[in-house]
Design a protein around this motif. Structure first.
Motif, short mmCIF file in Angstrom:
data_model
loop_
_atom_site.label_atom_id
_atom_site.label_comp_id
_atom_site.label_asym_id
_atom_site.label_seq_id
_atom_site.Cartn_x
_atom_site.Cartn_y
_atom_site.Cartn_z
N PHE A 1 -1.27 -26.95 4.38
CA PHE A 1 -1.27 -27.56 5.70
C PHE A 1 -2.27 -26.78 6.54
N ASP A 58 -4.75 -30.18 10.09
CA ASP A 58 -3.54 -30.95 9.81
C ASP A 58 -2.49 -30.71 10.89
N ARG A 115 4.44 -34.25 10.64
CA ARG A 115 3.99 -33.30 9.62
C ARG A 115 3.98 -33.95 8.23
N VAL A 128 1.17 -36.59 7.96
CA VAL A 128 -0.16 -35.99 7.79
C VAL A 128 -0.38 -35.57 6.34
N VAL A 129 0.65 -35.04 5.69
CA VAL A 129 0.52 -34.67 4.28
C VAL A 129 0.30 -35.92 3.42
N LYS A 183 -3.19 -37.53 2.99
CA LYS A 183 -4.13 -36.97 2.01
C LYS A 183 -4.25 -37.85 0.77
#
Length: 126
Positions: free
Chosen positions: A5, A9, A27, A30-31, A34
């Motif tokens: 992270f 990010d 959170r 956002v991961v 990817k």
């Protein structure tokens, strides 16, 4: 594959939180931006959240129809591993967030106008 992270990010997650998403949802989202299919354990490690926090965030993203869960069959005995991924594009998700913000803004402006009319009407009655 080792995902981390990054500061960028974190900044993106903070922006998403500032516009209305819950912090943990931001959170996890956002991961998932990817583009990888990730297990709950991988997400926990990357975003530094506990399993219940990840589960709640993932369930919210699934409810919004932004994420999906699938089972990964492993050679090990026991339960299949659940893998999470986005169901729609990042742009579509951001468009939906934008529409929500615009709707909230319009609603607040209508409320202000209603108050303005009520105040003017109450002054006329005096």
């Amino acid at each position: 594959m080792i995902l981390q992270f990054s500061d960028t990010d974190l900044e993106i997650a903070e922006i998403l939180t500032n516009v209305g998403l819950k912090s943990n949802e931001s959170r996890v989202l956002v991961v998932l931006f990817k583009g990888y299919d990730l297990t709950s354990r991988e997400i926990e490690r990357i975003v530094d959240l506990r399993q219940p926090e990840v589960s709640i965030a993932i369930n919210q993203l699934i409810t919004r129809k932004w994420a999906q869960v699938s089972s990964l069959i492993t050679e090990k005995k026991g339960r299949p591993v659940k893998v999470y991924s986005l169901t729609i594009s990042i742009d579509t998700i951001l468009d939906q967030i934008e529409e929500q913000i615009e709707g909230d803004y319009r609603s607040q402006m209508e409320t202000i106008e209603r108050v303005r009319a009520m105040v003017k009407e109450s002054l006329v009655m005096v």
